[in-house]
Write a protein that holds these residues in place. Structure first.
Motif, PDB file in Angstrom:
ATOM      1  N   VAL A  79      42.146  42.494  39.910  1.00 51.95           N
ATOM      2  CA  VAL A  79      41.388  42.419  41.154  1.00 51.95           C
ATOM      3  C   VAL A  79      40.531  43.671  41.266  1.00 51.95           C
ATOM      4  CG1 VAL A  79      41.501  42.277  43.664  1.00 51.95           C
ATOM      5  CG2 VAL A  79      43.213  41.099  42.265  1.00 51.95           C
ATOM      6  N   PRO A  80      39.187  43.552  41.354  1.00 54.64           N
ATOM      7  CA  PRO A  80      38.319  44.732  41.432  1.00 54.64           C
ATOM      8  C   PRO A  80      38.678  45.620  42.623  1.00 54.64           C
ATOM      9  CG  PRO A  80      37.024  42.752  40.996  1.00 54.64           C
ATOM     10  CD  PRO A  80      38.416  42.298  41.325  1.00 54.64           C
ATOM     11  N   ALA A  81      38.566  46.931  42.418  1.00 49.62           N
ATOM     12  CA  ALA A  81      38.833  47.883  43.491  1.00 49.62           C
ATOM     13  C   ALA A  81      37.701  47.865  44.508  1.00 49.62           C
ATOM     14  CB  ALA A  81      38.996  49.284  42.900  1.00 49.62           C
ATOM     15  N   LEU A  82      37.930  48.448  45.696  1.00 53.88           N
ATOM     16  CA  LEU A  82      36.909  48.516  46.734  1.00 53.88           C
ATOM     17  C   LEU A  82      36.035  49.734  46.486  1.00 53.88           C
ATOM     18  CD1 LEU A  82      39.024  47.575  49.881  1.00 53.88           C
ATOM     19  CD2 LEU A  82      37.422  46.136  48.611  1.00 53.88           C
ATOM     20  N   ALA A  83      34.734  49.545  46.550  1.00 52.99           N
ATOM     21  CA  ALA A  83      33.788  50.626  46.284  1.00 52.99           C
ATOM     22  C   ALA A  83      32.936  50.896  47.507  1.00 52.99           C
ATOM     23  CB  ALA A  83      32.915  50.259  45.099  1.00 52.99           C
ATOM     24  N   VAL A  89      31.029  42.375  33.593  1.00 54.85           N
ATOM     25  CA  VAL A  89      32.177  43.258  33.830  1.00 54.85           C
ATOM     26  C   VAL A  89      33.158  42.598  34.788  1.00 54.85           C
ATOM     27  CG1 VAL A  89      32.886  45.500  34.749  1.00 54.85           C
ATOM     28  CG2 VAL A  89      30.801  45.318  33.384  1.00 54.85           C
ATOM     29  N   ILE A  90      32.642  42.013  35.851  1.00 58.72           N
ATOM     30  CA  ILE A  90      33.512  41.369  36.854  1.00 58.72           C
ATOM     31  C   ILE A  90      34.252  40.180  36.229  1.00 58.72           C
ATOM     32  CG2 ILE A  90      33.508  40.114  39.039  1.00 58.72           C
ATOM     33  CD1 ILE A  90      31.002  41.823  39.775  1.00 58.72           C
ATOM     34  N   GLU A  91      33.556  39.380  35.431  1.00 64.77           N
ATOM     35  CA  GLU A  91      34.177  38.224  34.789  1.00 64.77           C
ATOM     36  C   GLU A  91      35.267  38.665  33.817  1.00 64.77           C
ATOM     37  OE1 GLU A  91      35.116  34.396  34.146  1.00 64.77           O
ATOM     38  OE2 GLU A  91      33.654  35.125  35.626  1.00 64.77           O
ATOM     39  N   ALA A  92      35.040  39.781  33.100  1.00 65.06           N
ATOM     40  CA  ALA A  92      36.056  40.290  32.174  1.00 65.06           C
ATOM     41  C   ALA A  92      37.301  40.726  32.922  1.00 65.06           C
ATOM     42  CB  ALA A  92      35.480  41.443  31.362  1.00 65.06           C
ATOM     43  N   LEU A  95      38.305  49.793  38.148  1.00 65.45           N
ATOM     44  CA  LEU A  95      37.378  50.657  38.871  1.00 65.45           C
ATOM     45  C   LEU A  95      35.927  50.270  38.589  1.00 65.45           C
ATOM     46  CD1 LEU A  95      39.164  54.071  38.242  1.00 65.45           C
ATOM     47  CD2 LEU A  95      39.205  52.701  40.342  1.00 65.45           C
ATOM     48  N   ALA A  96      35.631  49.984  37.321  1.00 65.79           N
ATOM     49  CA  ALA A  96      34.257  49.612  36.960  1.00 65.79           C
ATOM     50  C   ALA A  96      33.852  48.303  37.626  1.00 65.79           C
ATOM     51  CB  ALA A  96      34.141  49.494  35.443  1.00 65.79           C
ATOM     52  N   ALA A  97      34.754  47.349  37.661  1.00 64.71           N
ATOM     53  CA  ALA A  97      34.455  46.072  38.310  1.00 64.71           C
ATOM     54  C   ALA A  97      34.222  46.261  39.795  1.00 64.71           C
ATOM     55  CB  ALA A  97      35.588  45.080  38.056  1.00 64.71           C
ATOM     56  N   GLY A  98      34.974  47.197  40.418  1.00 59.97           N
ATOM     57  CA  GLY A  98      34.765  47.481  41.837  1.00 59.97           C
ATOM     58  C   GLY A  98      33.377  48.019  42.094  1.00 59.97           C
ATOM     59  N   ALA A  99      32.900  48.915  41.210  1.00 53.60           N
ATOM     60  CA  ALA A  99      31.552  49.463  41.370  1.00 53.60           C
ATOM     61  C   ALA A  99      30.487  48.396  41.146  1.00 53.60           C
ATOM     62  CB  ALA A  99      31.357  50.628  40.405  1.00 53.60           C
ATOM     63  N   GLU A 100      30.697  47.546  40.139  1.00 49.07           N
ATOM     64  CA  GLU A 100      29.697  46.534  39.802  1.00 49.07           C
ATOM     65  C   GLU A 100      29.691  45.368  40.782  1.00 49.07           C
ATOM     66  OE1 GLU A 100      27.473  46.999  37.749  1.00 49.07           O
ATOM     67  OE2 GLU A 100      28.107  47.836  35.822  1.00 49.07           O
TER      68      GLU A 100
END
Length: 806
Positions: A553-557, A543-546, A527-532
């Motif tokens: 797979v980052p969520a859609l924000a 955050v995305i790289e982690a 969720l955090a990666a989706g926001a960022e």
């Protein structure tokens, strides 16, 4: 202000340190030559010219001194020449090129022959003519240059011929001493006079054939009152031959009891010294292999995509912007940027690191590196002298051509060495003659002194160690931009480090994640990666790289809104996500979780930046962002301590953050919160033996301020002007490795100098016969020749041990 032009010349006839001094003085005396440096190991002279017109007089001057420059000859085909004025313009354009000494255009053959210093490519000369208005090219049926014949092969042929001619002389003269019946048989079958005549003819063939080089170089130098090593050999062997010839054909001229022949001494002297020259040339060839291996890394052809189809073309024809197809296992031709495909590239030739590096579109690739198992396409960004490989070769060549401060002592000694040896030889001859030892004994003593003296070993002691050491450094990703950095780095006492990009990776990363009970880590990170994902903040990329590293797979924000200095809020899959600092939580009316706040305080003390995460109004996690330390930083600091070197951290970060990093690494001293001016003051305060290590981008003033600046650069970041040493791997562990290498080189130089000087100091008196009154031996000219030949071989062979440095 006009900058001096640098030119390199290959010189013939250099054989000892005194030759180097004379060649340098001859070149430096030419008006327009700002500086001249001659390297005995490479046989090259490096000139700095204030006036390009000074090159021709400089070549004439060094030729008159007895060391002619070996020039290359290039023939170009030229289109468009129609009259004599055309040929004149072509010639003038070429003569304006630094390093070109002559140009002769031929209107009938539509060609021009250019005589020039080595290192100027035929393509560069053709480009000069083309820019003058006449299209020029290198004929495919003719070589661009006339490469010099391999010195080791020439010396080998000379030695073999000399040995074949000398062997009968040696056996017929010395065989009887070892086995008296052989002598009696020989006298009864051949007789003394015919045997001496045979020895005369064979020895004459040795001296006039393979041994001629000693006379053609040494005698003119002697007549110019500038004797050198070849002069000593020519005088020693020549005196033995002339005395023996008189004893053979006019024995009545000599005093009673003085009729002896020393043909075997003259022949063996030449043969043994040729053997030493051959072995030395072979060893020096191995010493320069690092440069050749680097040059050979570039392939000859490349597959360029033209009109949608791959076409094989010469690498010299590549231009920036070309798209090059790279097959699996192929070697990259020139520097470029990857545009298609993804795969591992072996960059060990650049960095010294064995592990391949994964490359994706947009990443830089370097000429000379090797592709892995993927098919790739890259766009050319640099060719020719602008490539990283060419810059590395230039750096290594510059370092190898440099003179260390320690060389000054050698130069002063060798300037007077040969005249002193000749004086000692004459003195020895006179003393033994005055003591009544006889003309033959006195002559042998004088010859032995001249033959055993070896200025070659002195001249090779320093440059050959530099050549091997800097070459080995290049193979390990350690590039010495200046040779004198070798000597200074060996005396390092304290090493200061920049933090960001040097001891750390230079980019933020997620180093810790603390979640409240019942909250899945991976789900929170998704969720955090989706926001960022819609933020451009550097911490967002961490955050995305982690998340990607965990295969998430980052969520859609949607509805992402950022607040400067606080964080951002977004709706992710219907859930309200807030990411920011403690102030952002307070302003949003979210109650902080005490356990997570305590954890954030701990992370702050460890030099990490805490980032809080709230879901649907509840404080559920804290993420720690930090610039992570390189894996090898701690080991590098520990190894420096093991070498007896103090370490300092000099950083622009706040003192607390710098202290935390310094404590983790075990640094001796930490200075934080310094501005660029303060960093310079901190480096100057380090005192004598100071070394500063920076990333080579924003540390140029600090690198220049230290006694020795070491730039840590990765990939193609190797041409860093402010530093004396460049570590192309970007690995801090290369810092102690560079210091160990410099200490090994200086230790090797001291060993060579000790041998070179101690050899002459110990054996010249023995050759003079100082031990004879005490029952000691009298050194024969043959043994002297063997010792002299081996002394040079010893010095070069000792330097070659540096090739095994690891």
């Amino acid at each position: 202000m006009q900058h001096p032009r640098q030119i390199e010349l290959q010189l013939d006839g250099l054989s000892c340190a005194s030759c180097v001094g004379r060649a340098e003085r001859a070149l430096a005396a030419v008006p327009g030559v700002a500086a001249a440096s001659v390297n005995l190991a490479t046989r090259r002279a490096r000139l700095e010219l204030d006036d390009a017109a000074a090159l021709a007089p400089a070549i004439e001057a060094v030729g008159r001194a007895g060391y002619p420059a070996a020039l290359d000859s290039t023939r170009l085909s030229v289109e468009g020449m129609t009259c004599a004025s055309c040929t004149g313009r072509v010639e003038r354009a070429l003569l304006a090129v630094p390093g070109v000494t002559a140009a002769e255009a031929n209107l009938a053959t539509r060609s021009v022959t250019v005589t020039h210093a080595p290192g100027i490519s035929a393509q560069a000369l053709a480009g000069t003519v083309t820019r003058a208005g006449y299209k020029a090219s290198v004929p495919e049926d003719a070589p661009a240059t006339a490469p010099p014949e391999d010195e080791a092969a020439v010396m080998r042929r000379r030695f073999i011929l000399s040995a074949a001619l000398t062997l009968p002389v040696f056996i017929t003269e010395m065989g009887g001493h070892a086995y008296p019946p052989f002598h009696h048989w020989l006298m009864s079958v051949v007789g003394t006079q015919p045997l001496w005549i045979l020895q005369f003819l064979l020895t004459l063939a040795v001296l006039a054939g393979p041994g001629r080089i000693f006379f053609t170089i040494g005698i003119p130098a002697l007549l110019r009152a500038a004797p050198e090593m070849n002069s000593l050999v020519a005088m020693g062997a020549g005196a033995a031959f002339l005395y023996s010839s008189v004893a053979t054909f006019a024995p009545g001229v000599l005093p009673e009891g003085g009729v002896h022949v020393y043909f075997e001494a003259a022949a063996v002297i030449v043969t043994l010294i040729l053997l030493g020259r051959w072995l030395e040339a072979r060893a020096r060839g191995r010493a320069g292999q690092a440069i050749r291996r680097l040059v050979e890394l570039a392939p000859a052809t490349a597959r360029v995509i033209r009109a949608g189809e791959p076409v094989e073309v010469a690498v010299a024809e590549l231009v920036p912007g070309d798209l090059v197809q790279l097959l699996p296992g192929g070697r990259i031709a020139v520097d470029g940027e990857l545009v298609e495909g993804e795969g591992a590239i072996d960059e060990s030739m650049l960095t010294g690191e064995p592990l391949p590096v994964t490359k994706r579109p947009g990443d830089a690739v370097t000429g000379g590196t090797v592709n892995g198992a993927s098919a790739l396409v890259y766009r050319v960004t640099a060719t020719g002298a602008d490539t990283a490989l060419a810059r590395i070769v230039r750096m290594v060549e510059d370092a190898q051509a440099a003179k260390l401060p320690v060389q000054g002592l050698v130069d002063r000694v060798t300037r007077v060495f040969v005249p002193v040896v000749i004086a000692l030889a004459v003195l020895s001859f006179a003393i033994w003659l005055a003591l009544g030892a006889g003309l033959a004994v006195a002559l042998v003593s004088g010859i032995s002194v001249m033959i055993i003296a070896c200025p070659c070993a002195m001249g090779l002691a320093v440059p050959v160690s530099i050549m091997v050491g800097t070459g080995r450094g290049a193979e390990l990703g350690i590039l010495f931009r200046r040779g004198d950095a070798l000597q200074r780095l060996a005396g390092a006492r304290v090493v200061g480090f920049d933090k960001t990009g040097t001891l750390t990776m230079g980019r933020p990363a997620l180093v810790a994640l603390e979640v409240a009970d019942g909250v899945p880590e991976d789900e929170l990170l998704r969720l955090a990666a989706g926001a960022e994902a819609q933020s451009e903040h550097p911490l967002a990329a961490a955050v995305i790289e982690a998340a990607r590293a965990r295969g998430i797979v980052p969520a859609l924000a949607s509805g992402v809104s950022a607040s400067a200095g606080r964080g951002l809020a977004a709706t992710v899959e219907g859930r309200a996500v807030l990411i920011g600092n403690a102030r952002a939580l307070s302003e949003a009316g979210i109650t902080p979780a005490p356990a997570l706040i305590a954890r954030a305080d701990t992370l702050s003390a460890e030099a990490a930046t805490p980032v809080h995460v709230a879901l649907d109004g509840a404080h559920v996690a804290v993420m720690a962002m930090a610039d992570p330390l390189r894996e090898t930083s701690a080991a590098a600091i520990a190894e420096l301590h093991g070498l007896g070197i103090q370490t300092r951290l000099i950083s622009g970060d706040v003192q607390a953050a710098a202290d935390a990093v310094g404590a983790k690494l075990g640094m001796d001293h930490v200075t934080g919160g310094v501005l660029p001016e303060g960093k310079l003051d901190a480096i100057r305060a380090m005192g004598e033996g100071s070394v500063f290590v920076g990333d080579g981008i924003n540390d140029a003033p600090a690198l220049a301020a230290a006694e020795t600046g070491i730039a840590i650069g990765s990939g193609t970041d190797v041409a860093i002007e402010a530093a004396e040493v460049v570590l192309s791997s970007g690995d801090p562990a290369s810092v102690p490795r560079a210091i160990r290498l410099s200490r090994a080189v200086m230790r090797n130089i001291r060993q060579n100098l000790f041998w070179a000087f101690a050899y002459n100091v110990a054996l010249i008196p023995v050759a003079m016969g100082v031990l004879v009154p005490f029952g000691g031996p009298r050194l024969s000219p043959m043994l002297g020749a063997a010792a002299m030949a081996l002394s040079s071989v010893f010095v070069v062979t000792n330097a070659l041990r540096l090739r095994r440095f690891s």
